[in-house]
Design a protein around this motif. Structure first.
Motif, PDB file in Angstrom:
ATOM      1  N   ILE A  87       0.865  -1.186   0.000  1.00 19.07           N
ATOM      2  CA  ILE A  87       0.000   0.000   0.000  1.00 19.07           C
ATOM      3  C   ILE A  87       0.897   1.229   0.000  1.00 19.07           C
ATOM      4  O   ILE A  87       2.014   1.203   0.501  1.00 19.07           O
ATOM      5  N   TYR A 108       0.298   5.854  -0.390  1.00 20.54           N
ATOM      6  CA  TYR A 108      -0.654   6.966  -0.464  1.00 20.54           C
ATOM      7  C   TYR A 108      -0.231   7.893  -1.591  1.00 20.54           C
ATOM      8  O   TYR A 108       0.936   8.268  -1.699  1.00 20.54           O
ATOM      9  N   ASP A 109      -1.201   8.247  -2.449  1.00 23.06           N
ATOM     10  CA  ASP A 109      -0.896   9.138  -3.567  1.00 23.06           C
ATOM     11  C   ASP A 109      -0.862  10.589  -3.100  1.00 23.06           C
ATOM     12  O   ASP A 109      -0.994  10.874  -1.908  1.00 23.06           O
ATOM     13  N   ASN A 130      -3.590  11.842  -0.904  1.00 21.24           N
ATOM     14  CA  ASN A 130      -3.706  11.072   0.325  1.00 21.24           C
ATOM     15  C   ASN A 130      -4.730   9.933   0.222  1.00 21.24           C
ATOM     16  O   ASN A 130      -5.319   9.533   1.214  1.00 21.24           O
ATOM     17  N   ASN A 131      -4.935   9.404  -0.995  1.00 18.36           N
ATOM     18  CA  ASN A 131      -5.766   8.218  -1.195  1.00 18.36           C
ATOM     19  C   ASN A 131      -4.888   6.982  -1.059  1.00 18.36           C
ATOM     20  O   ASN A 131      -3.769   6.938  -1.568  1.00 18.36           O
ATOM     21  N   GLN A 132      -5.412   5.968  -0.389  1.00 17.22           N
ATOM     22  CA  GLN A 132      -4.656   4.729  -0.213  1.00 17.22           C
ATOM     23  C   GLN A 132      -4.757   3.900  -1.486  1.00 17.22           C
ATOM     24  O   GLN A 132      -5.839   3.640  -1.983  1.00 17.22           O
ATOM     25  N   SER A 146      -3.596   0.231  -3.284  1.00 13.93           N
ATOM     26  CA  SER A 146      -3.077  -1.123  -3.052  1.00 13.93           C
ATOM     27  C   SER A 146      -2.558  -1.688  -4.369  1.00 13.93           C
ATOM     28  O   SER A 146      -3.235  -1.609  -5.397  1.00 13.93           O
TER      29      SER A 146
END
Length: 146
Positions: free
Chosen positions: A70, A72-73, A76-78, A80
């Protein structure tokens, strides 16, 4: 009759050349894709969160352990992603990842977990291409219709 034999031998030689060129092109495409992701991509840190057991191609072999990462872009989106089957990782290990901001789930590159497939494909392709050209020249030199 000798001409048919020459054509048959040349077909096998041309097949070696074709396989060699195909493998070399595949290696170059992988290299270009990884280089493009490194240039336009965003670099961040990915963490191993688990492993996925994938079936291997051979029935009698143990399943492959594929690491799941994982990160974070920039929003701040996770995200996978799956690693490669040859990645040697431990739980919660971190590694750099470069990802395309437009498609972070599918276009990513793990530079520390690169198996150098591009080099393997290119050099095996170069071997087949060289072998095919050698045999093609050998068979065509033996054939002298005059």
């Amino acid at each position: 009759m000798e001409t048919i034999s020459l054509i048959w031998d040349s077909l096998w030689d041309l097949l070696l050349v074709g396989i060699g060129l195909s493998l070399m092109v595949m290696g170059i495409r992988v290299f270009i894709k990884q280089r493009r992701i490194q240039k336009i991509g965003i670099k961040t840190i990915a963490t191993v969160i688990g492993f996925s057991d994938e079936k291997s191609l051979a029935e009698d072999q143990a399943p492959l352990k594929i690491p799941l990462f994982i990160f974070y872009d920039s929003s701040n989106n996770q995200i996978s992603i799956k690693g490669k089957s040859n990645s040697i990782c431990t739980m919660y290990q971190t590694t750099p990842v470069c990802y395309n901001p437009a498609k972070p789930e599918t276009e990513y590159y793990l530079p520390n977990k690169d198996f150098m497939v591009k080099h393997l494909l290119f050099f095996v392709g170069l071997f087949f291409l060289s072998l095919g050209i050698y045999y093609l020249r050998k068979h065509n030199m033996e054939f002298n219709p005059f």
